[in-house]
Write a protein that holds these residues in place. Structure first.
Motif, PDB file in Angstrom:
ATOM      1  N   ILE A 100      38.237  38.380  49.660  1.00 31.27           N
ATOM      2  CA  ILE A 100      37.575  38.720  50.921  1.00 31.27           C
ATOM      3  C   ILE A 100      37.293  40.215  50.977  1.00 31.27           C
ATOM      4  O   ILE A 100      36.151  40.642  51.123  1.00 31.27           O
ATOM      5  CB  ILE A 100      38.416  38.279  52.139  1.00 31.27           C
ATOM      6  N   SER A 101      38.332  41.042  50.872  1.00 33.57           N
ATOM      7  CA  SER A 101      38.164  42.492  50.904  1.00 33.57           C
ATOM      8  C   SER A 101      39.453  43.152  50.432  1.00 33.57           C
ATOM      9  O   SER A 101      40.487  42.500  50.314  1.00 33.57           O
ATOM     10  CB  SER A 101      37.814  42.977  52.318  1.00 33.57           C
ATOM     11  N   GLY A 102      39.364  44.470  50.185  1.00 31.43           N
ATOM     12  CA  GLY A 102      40.545  45.207  49.780  1.00 31.43           C
ATOM     13  C   GLY A 102      40.194  46.622  49.389  1.00 31.43           C
ATOM     14  O   GLY A 102      39.027  46.944  49.177  1.00 31.43           O
ATOM     15  N   LYS A 103      41.210  47.486  49.310  1.00 35.96           N
ATOM     16  CA  LYS A 103      41.001  48.857  48.871  1.00 35.96           C
ATOM     17  C   LYS A 103      42.333  49.519  48.554  1.00 35.96           C
ATOM     18  O   LYS A 103      43.399  48.982  48.872  1.00 35.96           O
ATOM     19  CB  LYS A 103      40.211  49.661  49.884  1.00 35.96           C
ATOM     20  N   ARG A 104      42.246  50.693  47.958  1.00 37.84           N
ATOM     21  CA  ARG A 104      43.442  51.468  47.630  1.00 37.84           C
ATOM     22  C   ARG A 104      44.127  51.924  48.907  1.00 37.84           C
ATOM     23  O   ARG A 104      43.484  52.136  49.936  1.00 37.84           O
ATOM     24  CB  ARG A 104      43.061  52.715  46.842  1.00 37.84           C
ATOM     25  N   THR A 105      45.424  52.172  48.778  1.00 40.34           N
ATOM     26  CA  THR A 105      46.178  52.749  49.871  1.00 40.34           C
ATOM     27  C   THR A 105      47.391  53.457  49.291  1.00 40.34           C
ATOM     28  O   THR A 105      47.633  53.406  48.088  1.00 40.34           O
ATOM     29  CB  THR A 105      46.601  51.676  50.902  1.00 40.34           C
ATOM     30  N   THR A 106      48.136  54.112  50.132  1.00 39.40           N
ATOM     31  CA  THR A 106      49.397  54.728  49.752  1.00 39.40           C
ATOM     32  C   THR A 106      50.443  54.234  50.735  1.00 39.40           C
ATOM     33  O   THR A 106      50.226  54.269  51.945  1.00 39.40           O
ATOM     34  CB  THR A 106      49.294  56.269  49.818  1.00 39.40           C
ATOM     35  N   LEU A 107      51.560  53.738  50.220  1.00 41.06           N
ATOM     36  CA  LEU A 107      52.658  53.263  51.065  1.00 41.06           C
ATOM     37  C   LEU A 107      53.917  54.027  50.685  1.00 41.06           C
ATOM     38  O   LEU A 107      54.317  54.019  49.517  1.00 41.06           O
ATOM     39  CB  LEU A 107      52.882  51.759  50.885  1.00 41.06           C
ATOM     40  N   ASP A 108      54.506  54.688  51.650  1.00 45.04           N
ATOM     41  CA  ASP A 108      55.708  55.491  51.411  1.00 45.04           C
ATOM     42  C   ASP A 108      55.495  56.492  50.285  1.00 45.04           C
ATOM     43  O   ASP A 108      56.375  56.730  49.475  1.00 45.04           O
ATOM     44  CB  ASP A 108      56.891  54.579  51.093  1.00 45.04           C
ATOM     45  N   GLY A 109      54.279  57.043  50.202  1.00 40.62           N
ATOM     46  CA  GLY A 109      53.954  58.034  49.195  1.00 40.62           C
ATOM     47  C   GLY A 109      53.674  57.450  47.819  1.00 40.62           C
ATOM     48  O   GLY A 109      53.460  58.203  46.867  1.00 40.62           O
ATOM     49  N   GLN A 110      53.689  56.135  47.697  1.00 42.12           N
ATOM     50  CA  GLN A 110      53.475  55.495  46.406  1.00 42.12           C
ATOM     51  C   GLN A 110      52.072  54.892  46.353  1.00 42.12           C
ATOM     52  O   GLN A 110      51.590  54.334  47.341  1.00 42.12           O
ATOM     53  CB  GLN A 110      54.507  54.389  46.171  1.00 42.12           C
ATOM     54  N   PRO A 111      51.411  54.961  45.194  1.00 42.84           N
ATOM     55  CA  PRO A 111      50.069  54.396  45.076  1.00 42.84           C
ATOM     56  C   PRO A 111      50.090  52.879  45.161  1.00 42.84           C
ATOM     57  O   PRO A 111      51.017  52.231  44.695  1.00 42.84           O
ATOM     58  CB  PRO A 111      49.621  54.860  43.687  1.00 42.84           C
ATOM     59  N   GLY A 112      49.064  52.332  45.779  1.00 37.81           N
ATOM     60  CA  GLY A 112      48.978  50.887  45.909  1.00 37.81           C
ATOM     61  C   GLY A 112      47.613  50.448  46.368  1.00 37.81           C
ATOM     62  O   GLY A 112      46.648  51.221  46.355  1.00 37.81           O
ATOM     63  N   ALA A 113      47.557  49.204  46.774  1.00 36.89           N
ATOM     64  CA  ALA A 113      46.312  48.623  47.279  1.00 36.89           C
ATOM     65  C   ALA A 113      46.660  47.463  48.188  1.00 36.89           C
ATOM     66  O   ALA A 113      47.764  46.906  48.132  1.00 36.89           O
ATOM     67  CB  ALA A 113      45.436  48.140  46.122  1.00 36.89           C
ATOM     68  N   TRP A 114      45.706  47.114  49.028  1.00 39.39           N
ATOM     69  CA  TRP A 114      45.826  45.900  49.833  1.00 39.39           C
ATOM     70  C   TRP A 114      44.556  45.094  49.592  1.00 39.39           C
ATOM     71  O   TRP A 114      43.511  45.631  49.249  1.00 39.39           O
ATOM     72  CB  TRP A 114      46.010  46.194  51.328  1.00 39.39           C
ATOM     73  N   PHE A 115      44.689  43.787  49.743  1.00 38.53           N
ATOM     74  CA  PHE A 115      43.508  42.941  49.656  1.00 38.53           C
ATOM     75  C   PHE A 115      43.775  41.615  50.357  1.00 38.53           C
ATOM     76  O   PHE A 115      44.919  41.228  50.560  1.00 38.53           O
ATOM     77  CB  PHE A 115      43.041  42.731  48.206  1.00 38.53           C
ATOM     78  N   GLN A 116      42.689  40.979  50.746  1.00 40.44           N
ATOM     79  CA  GLN A 116      42.738  39.667  51.387  1.00 40.44           C
ATOM     80  C   GLN A 116      41.998  38.669  50.515  1.00 40.44           C
ATOM     81  O   GLN A 116      40.989  39.012  49.893  1.00 40.44           O
ATOM     82  CB  GLN A 116      42.052  39.694  52.742  1.00 40.44           C
ATOM     83  N   PHE A 117      42.506  37.444  50.500  1.00 36.42           N
ATOM     84  CA  PHE A 117      41.805  36.373  49.809  1.00 36.42           C
ATOM     85  C   PHE A 117      42.098  35.058  50.512  1.00 36.42           C
ATOM     86  O   PHE A 117      43.028  34.960  51.312  1.00 36.42           O
ATOM     87  CB  PHE A 117      42.175  36.320  48.317  1.00 36.42           C
ATOM     88  N   SER A 118      41.294  34.060  50.228  1.00 37.85           N
ATOM     89  CA  SER A 118      41.491  32.754  50.860  1.00 37.85           C
ATOM     90  C   SER A 118      41.347  31.662  49.810  1.00 37.85           C
ATOM     91  O   SER A 118      40.796  31.875  48.731  1.00 37.85           O
ATOM     92  CB  SER A 118      40.470  32.539  51.982  1.00 37.85           C
ATOM     93  N   GLY A 119      41.845  30.506  50.157  1.00 35.30           N
ATOM     94  CA  GLY A 119      41.746  29.371  49.254  1.00 35.30           C
ATOM     95  C   GLY A 119      42.226  28.104  49.933  1.00 35.30           C
ATOM     96  O   GLY A 119      42.825  28.131  51.003  1.00 35.30           O
ATOM     97  N   ASP A 120      41.929  27.002  49.299  1.00 36.94           N
ATOM     98  CA  ASP A 120      42.349  25.693  49.789  1.00 36.94           C
ATOM     99  C   ASP A 120      43.544  25.226  48.969  1.00 36.94           C
ATOM    100  O   ASP A 120      43.669  25.541  47.789  1.00 36.94           O
ATOM    101  CB  ASP A 120      41.201  24.682  49.658  1.00 36.94           C
ATOM    102  N   ALA A 121      44.423  24.465  49.603  1.00 37.83           N
ATOM    103  CA  ALA A 121      45.597  23.935  48.908  1.00 37.83           C
ATOM    104  C   ALA A 121      45.920  22.552  49.448  1.00 37.83           C
ATOM    105  O   ALA A 121      45.560  22.219  50.582  1.00 37.83           O
ATOM    106  CB  ALA A 121      46.788  24.863  49.098  1.00 37.83           C
ATOM    107  N   ASP A 122      46.582  21.789  48.634  1.00 34.39           N
ATOM    108  CA  ASP A 122      47.060  20.473  49.049  1.00 34.39           C
ATOM    109  C   ASP A 122      48.572  20.493  48.916  1.00 34.39           C
ATOM    110  O   ASP A 122      49.103  20.679  47.822  1.00 34.39           O
ATOM    111  CB  ASP A 122      46.450  19.391  48.152  1.00 34.39           C
ATOM    112  N   ARG A 123      49.273  20.369  50.026  1.00 33.59           N
ATOM    113  CA  ARG A 123      50.733  20.372  50.038  1.00 33.59           C
ATOM    114  C   ARG A 123      51.213  19.055  50.630  1.00 33.59           C
ATOM    115  O   ARG A 123      50.989  18.777  51.807  1.00 33.59           O
ATOM    116  CB  ARG A 123      51.295  21.536  50.868  1.00 33.59           C
ATOM    117  N   ALA A 124      51.834  18.246  49.785  1.00 33.13           N
ATOM    118  CA  ALA A 124      52.391  16.958  50.211  1.00 33.13           C
ATOM    119  C   ALA A 124      51.342  16.102  50.915  1.00 33.13           C
ATOM    120  O   ALA A 124      51.606  15.479  51.935  1.00 33.13           O
ATOM    121  CB  ALA A 124      53.609  17.172  51.109  1.00 33.13           C
TER     122      ALA A 124
END
Length: 170
Positions: free
Chosen positions: A122-146
């Motif tokens: 869906i979307s995402g980008k770089r970020t910094t968390l607690d001074g550490q390099p990182g990224a966030w992103f969103q995604f979607s999908g279908d699943a079959d559970r039981a």
């Protein structure tokens, strides 16, 4: 490592269902919360951090090798859930990860590569968390559970720290 940002604390409330329950959010803000800490957990691979989650949620140790903890809404019976995972980055002895390697790891164009097969970025980008390099992103999908078909939407934070990838997903 210091407790991982308050940003992760509030990640629980990015789902539409949780936002719709304003009273649950208000109770969390007012202090009705539980704190999980990695201290003493061998799956944490030496990383000490903590996060808060709503007291109305249930928490349990992760069943998979790198999953430390999972919290689920409605005292563990709900549909919203979050996982904390810590994975070691396996490299040959003597190999060092450079800042360029980290830049490439969290390159916004490459974040789609973290999305599990069969899901949609869906979307995402770089970020910094607690001074550490990182990224966030969103995604979607279908699943079959039981035998139940579900549409899932994930928000995932990944942070690099000392040859480890910390993953917090909801």
């Amino acid at each position: 490592m210091r407790p991982l940002l308050a940003l992760l604390t509030f990640s629980f409330f990015f789902s539409g269902a949780a936002l719709a329950q304003q009273s649950n959010l208000q109770r969390f803000i007012n202090g009705e919360r539980v704190t999980y800490s990695t201290e003493g957990n061998p799956k944490a691979k030496g990383i000490e951090m903590s996060f808060d989650y709503p007291a109305s949620w249930g928490g349990a140790d992760g069943r998979r090798p790198n999953t430390l903890y999972q919290v689920t809404s409605e005292k563990g019976r709900g549909l919203e859930l979050c996982n904390l995972v810590i994975k070691e980055i396996n490299l040959p002895p003597g190999t060092k990860i450079t800042s360029q390697d980290i830049e490439e790891l969290f390159d916004p164009k490459g974040l789609k590569d973290f999305v599990p097969a069969g899901n949609r970025f869906i979307s995402g980008k770089r970020t910094t968390l607690d001074g550490q390099p990182g990224a966030w992103f969103q995604f979607s999908g279908d699943a079959d559970r039981a035998g139940v078909s579900l549409q899932m939407i994930w928000l995932m934070y990944q942070v690099y720290y000392d040859r480890r990838l910390i993953i917090f997903s909801c």
